[in-house]
Scaffold this motif. Structure first.
Motif, PDB file in Angstrom:
ATOM      1  N   HIS A  11       0.891  -1.222   0.058  1.00 26.45           N
ATOM      2  CA  HIS A  11      -0.039   0.206  -0.038  1.00 26.45           C
ATOM      3  C   HIS A  11       0.880   1.119  -0.123  1.00 26.45           C
ATOM      4  O   HIS A  11       0.585   2.157  -0.761  1.00 26.45           O
ATOM      5  CB  HIS A  11      -1.096  -0.035   1.222  1.00 26.45           C
ATOM      6  CG  HIS A  11      -1.851   1.159   1.114  1.00 26.45           C
ATOM      7  ND1 HIS A  11      -3.012   1.266   0.429  1.00 26.45           N
ATOM      8  CD2 HIS A  11      -1.887   2.179   2.005  1.00 26.45           C
ATOM      9  CE1 HIS A  11      -3.413   2.322   0.611  1.00 26.45           C
ATOM     10  NE2 HIS A  11      -2.997   2.994   1.619  1.00 26.45           N
ATOM     11  N   VAL A  16       0.378  -3.652  -6.209  1.00 24.52           N
ATOM     12  CA  VAL A  16      -0.487  -4.567  -5.801  1.00 24.52           C
ATOM     13  C   VAL A  16       0.225  -5.936  -6.239  1.00 24.52           C
ATOM     14  O   VAL A  16       1.168  -5.695  -7.007  1.00 24.52           O
ATOM     15  CB  VAL A  16      -1.897  -4.714  -6.682  1.00 24.52           C
ATOM     16  CG1 VAL A  16      -2.890  -3.798  -6.176  1.00 24.52           C
ATOM     17  CG2 VAL A  16      -1.772  -4.594  -8.106  1.00 24.52           C
ATOM     18  N   ASP A  43      -3.958  -5.896  -2.592  1.00 25.23           N
ATOM     19  CA  ASP A  43      -2.953  -5.545  -1.483  1.00 25.23           C
ATOM     20  C   ASP A  43      -3.604  -5.687  -0.156  1.00 25.23           C
ATOM     21  O   ASP A  43      -3.563  -5.054   0.957  1.00 25.23           O
ATOM     22  CB  ASP A  43      -2.480  -4.029  -1.779  1.00 25.23           C
ATOM     23  CG  ASP A  43      -3.525  -3.193  -1.690  1.00 25.23           C
ATOM     24  OD1 ASP A  43      -4.810  -3.603  -1.782  1.00 25.23           O
ATOM     25  OD2 ASP A  43      -3.380  -1.769  -1.832  1.00 25.23           O
ATOM     26  N   LYS A  78      -0.758  -0.226  -8.491  1.00 25.27           N
ATOM     27  CA  LYS A  78      -2.152  -0.038  -8.024  1.00 25.27           C
ATOM     28  C   LYS A  78      -2.971   0.868  -9.330  1.00 25.27           C
ATOM     29  O   LYS A  78      -2.452   1.947  -9.412  1.00 25.27           O
ATOM     30  CB  LYS A  78      -2.370   0.300  -6.722  1.00 25.27           C
ATOM     31  CG  LYS A  78      -3.640   0.066  -6.340  1.00 25.27           C
ATOM     32  CD  LYS A  78      -3.907   0.344  -4.786  1.00 25.27           C
ATOM     33  CE  LYS A  78      -5.338  -0.119  -4.380  1.00 25.27           C
ATOM     34  NZ  LYS A  78      -5.480  -0.223  -2.856  1.00 25.27           N
ATOM     35  N   ASP A  79      -4.053   0.443  -9.459  1.00 26.30           N
ATOM     36  CA  ASP A  79      -5.289   1.154 -10.445  1.00 26.30           C
ATOM     37  C   ASP A  79      -4.402   1.436 -11.747  1.00 26.30           C
ATOM     38  O   ASP A  79      -4.866   2.419 -12.578  1.00 26.30           O
ATOM     39  CB  ASP A  79      -5.335   2.357  -9.592  1.00 26.30           C
ATOM     40  CG  ASP A  79      -6.109   2.288  -8.340  1.00 26.30           C
ATOM     41  OD1 ASP A  79      -6.849   0.996  -8.249  1.00 26.30           O
ATOM     42  OD2 ASP A  79      -6.135   3.062  -7.357  1.00 26.30           O
TER      43      ASP A  79
END
Length: 109
Positions: A11, A16, A43, A78-79
């Motif tokens: 995080h 992830v 995550d 992430k994302d």
């Protein structure tokens, strides 16, 4: 616990994981590792813990252990999104070939 620490590190770096790995070292220094790919990157410490316990359940634990480790592999931002593989069916492939032929015919007229 280990899954919460690993999730916190992921995080913090906005990452992830697509895979989880466990590593056990016995008191006589024998190393046992198991890993698995995850269906969905995560995550989340609960998902990491569930995957790690699944890997541990596959082992016959008969010795004393001096080290138990948990790690992530196949990391991604992430994302960022994921690229899905779309297999071409034979019908789609044939349709594309027909389209190419018709376009080639247009140029030769």
């Amino acid at each position: 616990n280990g899954s919460e620490k690993l999730a916190a590190r992921l995080h913090k770096k906005a990452m992830v994981m697509y895979g989880v790995r466990i590593k056990l070292k016995t008191t006589d220094f024998k190393v046992i590792t198991r890993q698995m790919a995850l269906k969905v990157p995560t995550d989340d410490p609960r998902e990491i813990r569930t995957a790690a316990l699944h890997l541990l359940d596959q082992l016959v634990l008969t010795s004393s252990y001096r080290l138990v480790g948990l790690s992530a592999f196949d990391l991604a931002i992430k994302d960022q999104g994921i690229q899905l593989a779309l297999p071409l069916s034979s019908n789609l492939h044939a349709s594309m070939e027909d389209l190419r032929r018709s376009e080639a015919n247009e140029w030769t007229r």
